[in-house]
Design a protein around this motif. Structure first.
Motif, PDB file in Angstrom:
ATOM      1  N   VAL A   1       0.848  -1.190   0.000  1.00  0.00           N
ATOM      2  CA  VAL A   1       0.000   0.000   0.000  1.00  0.00           C
ATOM      3  C   VAL A   1       0.887   1.245   0.000  1.00  0.00           C
ATOM      4  CG1 VAL A   1      -1.894  -1.112   1.255  1.00  0.00           C
ATOM      5  CG2 VAL A   1      -0.154   0.130   2.524  1.00  0.00           C
ATOM      6  N   THR A   2       0.275   2.362  -0.365  1.00  0.00           N
ATOM      7  CA  THR A   2       0.887   3.672  -0.172  1.00  0.00           C
ATOM      8  C   THR A   2       0.091   4.360   0.920  1.00  0.00           C
ATOM      9  OG1 THR A   2       1.562   3.820  -2.485  1.00  0.00           O
ATOM     10  CG2 THR A   2       1.448   5.881  -1.254  1.00  0.00           C
ATOM     11  N   ILE A   3       0.780   4.872   1.917  1.00  0.00           N
ATOM     12  CA  ILE A   3       0.122   5.600   3.002  1.00  0.00           C
ATOM     13  C   ILE A   3       0.030   7.048   2.546  1.00  0.00           C
ATOM     14  CG2 ILE A   3       0.192   6.215   5.441  1.00  0.00           C
ATOM     15  CD1 ILE A   3       2.044   3.679   5.737  1.00  0.00           C
ATOM     16  N   LYS A   4      -1.185   7.460   2.172  1.00  0.00           N
ATOM     17  CA  LYS A   4      -1.392   8.799   1.610  1.00  0.00           C
ATOM     18  C   LYS A   4      -1.502   9.870   2.689  1.00  0.00           C
ATOM     19  CE  LYS A   4      -3.845   9.320  -2.056  1.00  0.00           C
ATOM     20  NZ  LYS A   4      -3.038   9.676  -3.180  1.00  0.00           N
ATOM     21  N   GLU A   5      -2.151   9.518   3.807  1.00  0.00           N
ATOM     22  CA  GLU A   5      -2.326  10.445   4.924  1.00  0.00           C
ATOM     23  C   GLU A   5      -2.211   9.641   6.210  1.00  0.00           C
ATOM     24  OE1 GLU A   5      -6.156  12.275   4.529  1.00  0.00           O
ATOM     25  OE2 GLU A   5      -5.678  13.182   2.608  1.00  0.00           O
ATOM     26  N   MET A   6      -1.706  10.298   7.255  1.00  0.00           N
ATOM     27  CA  MET A   6      -1.575   9.593   8.523  1.00  0.00           C
ATOM     28  C   MET A   6      -1.754  10.581   9.672  1.00  0.00           C
ATOM     29  SD  MET A   6       1.199   6.673   9.461  1.00  0.00           S
ATOM     30  CE  MET A   6       2.632   7.694   9.555  1.00  0.00           C
ATOM     31  N   SER A   7      -2.309  10.091  10.777  1.00  0.00           N
ATOM     32  CA  SER A   7      -2.472  10.881  11.988  1.00  0.00           C
ATOM     33  C   SER A   7      -2.078  10.002  13.165  1.00  0.00           C
ATOM     34  CB  SER A   7      -3.923  11.346  12.140  1.00  0.00           C
ATOM     35  OG  SER A   7      -4.748  10.250  12.469  1.00  0.00           O
ATOM     36  N   GLU A   8      -2.264  10.510  14.358  1.00  0.00           N
ATOM     37  CA  GLU A   8      -1.986   9.726  15.562  1.00  0.00           C
ATOM     38  C   GLU A   8      -2.949   8.544  15.686  1.00  0.00           C
ATOM     39  OE1 GLU A   8      -2.053  12.160  19.021  1.00  0.00           O
ATOM     40  OE2 GLU A   8      -0.570  13.554  18.221  1.00  0.00           O
ATOM     41  N   THR A   9      -4.139   8.672  15.104  1.00  0.00           N
ATOM     42  CA  THR A   9      -5.172   7.659  15.319  1.00  0.00           C
ATOM     43  C   THR A   9      -5.476   6.795  14.108  1.00  0.00           C
ATOM     44  OG1 THR A   9      -6.898   9.257  14.762  1.00  0.00           O
ATOM     45  CG2 THR A   9      -6.308   9.048  17.089  1.00  0.00           C
ATOM     46  N   GLY A  10      -4.919   7.109  12.937  1.00  0.00           N
ATOM     47  CA  GLY A  10      -5.243   6.301  11.776  1.00  0.00           C
ATOM     48  C   GLY A  10      -4.536   6.747  10.521  1.00  0.00           C
ATOM     49  N   ALA A  11      -4.949   6.136   9.397  1.00  0.00           N
ATOM     50  CA  ALA A  11      -4.294   6.422   8.121  1.00  0.00           C
ATOM     51  C   ALA A  11      -5.259   6.204   6.964  1.00  0.00           C
ATOM     52  CB  ALA A  11      -3.086   5.515   7.942  1.00  0.00           C
ATOM     53  N   LYS A  12      -4.955   6.868   5.866  1.00  0.00           N
ATOM     54  CA  LYS A  12      -5.667   6.660   4.602  1.00  0.00           C
ATOM     55  C   LYS A  12      -4.686   5.936   3.687  1.00  0.00           C
ATOM     56  CE  LYS A  12      -7.825   9.222   0.819  1.00  0.00           C
ATOM     57  NZ  LYS A  12      -8.137  10.594   0.358  1.00  0.00           N
TER      58      LYS A  12
END
Length: 114
Positions: free
Chosen positions: A35-46
């Motif tokens: 996968v490519t991780i397009k967006e990420m935060s402390e609680t999750g990812a797109k």
């Protein structure tokens, strides 16, 4: 222009755009998908899948950092999927329900007959 592929729900923490490589792992890491991780935060990812498939309800996300060579593994829950895009929430491993005894019994090898 807003991203129309993801649901418009409030987030606990802001996602930051990133283009990291990753790998979805499940089935005891016997099944993996890049996968490519397009967006990420402390609680999750797109995540953007390299191949369209139905992501399981829970999985491990291996986050690869090619600059440092250090990778991180996070337990995840699928929150939504739209084609090759997936919203994942990071979960504590204790939140994952253990396999039921009936399911575990079906996964055991049968003794050889004869």
């Amino acid at each position: 222009m807003p991203d129309e592929t993801a649901p418009a729900t409030p987030r606990r923490s802001q996602r930051i755009k990133t283009l990291k490589s990753g790998r979805i792992e499940f089935n005891g890491t016997f099944s993996t998908f890049d996968v490519t991780i397009k967006e990420m935060s402390e609680t999750g990812a797109k995540l953007k899948l390299s191949t369209t498939f139905v992501v399981p309800p829970t999985f491990q996300l291996l986050i690869l950092n090619t600059n440092t060579g250090i990778s991180e593994r996070r337990s995840c829950e699928t929150r939504w999927q739209r084609g090759d895009l997936v919203g994942a929430r990071f979960i504590d491993p204790s939140e994952i329900a253990p396999a039921s005894p009936a399911r575990a019994a079906t996964l055991r090898r049968q003794p050889p007959q004869g």
